[in-house]
Design an enzyme around this catalytic site. Structure first.
Site, PDB file in Angstrom:
ATOM      1  N   VAL A  99      10.835  20.081  15.822  1.00 36.72           N
ATOM      2  CA  VAL A  99      11.370  20.237  17.173  1.00 36.72           C
ATOM      3  C   VAL A  99      10.655  21.421  17.813  1.00 36.72           C
ATOM      4  CG1 VAL A  99      13.443  20.698  18.545  1.00 36.72           C
ATOM      5  CG2 VAL A  99      13.627  19.370  16.426  1.00 36.72           C
ATOM      6  N   CYS A 100      10.273  21.257  19.068  1.00 37.36           N
ATOM      7  CA  CYS A 100       9.704  22.366  19.843  1.00 37.36           C
ATOM      8  C   CYS A 100       8.446  22.887  19.135  1.00 37.36           C
ATOM      9  CB  CYS A 100      10.785  23.443  20.018  1.00 37.36           C
ATOM     10  SG  CYS A 100      10.462  24.647  21.325  1.00 37.36           S
ATOM     11  N   THR A 101       8.281  24.188  19.019  1.00 39.48           N
ATOM     12  CA  THR A 101       7.071  24.732  18.398  1.00 39.48           C
ATOM     13  C   THR A 101       7.089  24.634  16.874  1.00 39.48           C
ATOM     14  OG1 THR A 101       8.088  26.913  18.637  1.00 39.48           O
ATOM     15  CG2 THR A 101       6.477  26.258  20.301  1.00 39.48           C
ATOM     16  N   ALA A 149       9.733  17.326  21.700  1.00 41.62           N
ATOM     17  CA  ALA A 149       9.340  18.320  22.707  1.00 41.62           C
ATOM     18  C   ALA A 149      10.238  19.563  22.581  1.00 41.62           C
ATOM     19  CB  ALA A 149       9.407  17.681  24.088  1.00 41.62           C
TER      20      ALA A 149
END
Lengths: 207, 207
Positions: A99-101, A149
């Protein structure tokens, strides 16, 4: 089904807790939060801490690896110990997710080379520096690797994953259980939708 | 701006962490997780623990009270110590808020009598037993009291609250920061939208 969520200093809590709240409903789910050392792991110096109940060394394998992101990822993309562990988990996993970075850690571990992937919109260049092709989608499936994202997208990812692991009826029952019928009061949740004034404020820093 | 989030055994993590991830961006925000005793507080016997850095006794007042829900609320609606503390916080608060069955604790503390409010869809009867009128909206503002529907609705609530506390541009910048552009893979997030098969599965228990 053993689901492992690694934690590290300056992780983003919602990256981990959003999918956790979905995946915990899966039949037979055993979710383990792990870190270099067991004990509380803080998302920022003074705010929230989630307990790691296991160390990375304790975990030999898992069915689902779910790597959250956060500001702390930037210093970890050169942490061989963590990257080795991620590669080891990936070897035996049924699903390897981020998730995310968190996708930067998958990328730094060499898992995204030549693949499409997503990440937080502010980290696209870093993601691509690891040989991935950024795709402006909220959830990207590439074989057994699934990237999501920024931050809140982990909920969408986990519901899609739940349907793959079980079936759509089960995933929808989880969606109903967490009453996930999102109604954001504004429509500024992606760079394509936010106004220039909003982007400028965020670039300056809200604080 | 001091934002206090009470924790208790068997709270629902996303109820607390969703709004936390939004409100932490507010200028001057100081977020404190509190519980009867400081230390890790578990959402269920074997899963996630968030650290309470303060005890209820440590907290004299706050600007924003944010009460999460969870299975643990059912046993707490008769806990005078907690309900007294909630009433005390409410006396000095600028905003008193809840997510999911956190509204049952506001109700049990007598704060919702004669007001419209919301809660998790499965707890409507209990909410109304405290003299509130259930409203099938995701976020309900009544003066300084704000209640949100089940689990994931806390994110929508916190964004609306952020706009009230600051302004819409700031709230939208937070929405962009957490990339909250929800795209659920299914549309079963409320009883009005879920199929009978999904409701039946959830009633039987997914596990």
């Amino acid at each position: 089904m053993r689901i492992v969520i690694p934690l590290f200093d300056r992780f983003t809590a919602l990256d981990a807790v959003g999918p956790y709240e979905v995946l915990k409903f899966l039949p037979g789910a055993e979710i383990v939060f792990a870190a270099t050392e067991s004990g509380p792991v803080r998302d920022a110096p003074t705010s929230l801490a989630v307990t790691a109940d296991a160390t990375f060394a304790d975990i030999d394998s898992c069915d689902v690896l779910l790597v959250p992101g956060g500001p702390g990822t930037r210093g970890l993309v050169q942490n061989d110990e963590l990257l080795d562990w991620i590669r080891r988990m990936h070897q035996g996993s049924i699903w390897t997710t981020s998730v995310c970075t968190g996708s930067l850690l998958l990328g730094a571990a060499g898992l995204l080379t030549g693949l499409s992937a997503t990440t937080h919109w502010a980290a696209i260049d870093v993601l691509e520096s690891f040989g991935a092709t950024y795709t402006a989608e909220r959830v990207v499936f590439q074989g057994k690797i699934v990237t999501a994202a920024g931050v809140s997208s982990g909920i969408d990812m986990a519901l899609a994953l739940a349907a793959h692991i079980t079936d759509q009826t089960t995933a929808e029952a989880i969606q109903l259980a967490i009453e996930y019928d999102p109604q954001p009061p504004f429509d500024a949740g992606s760079p394509a939708k936010a106004s220039q004034a909003v982007k400028d404020l965020l670039a300056r820093g809200i604080h």
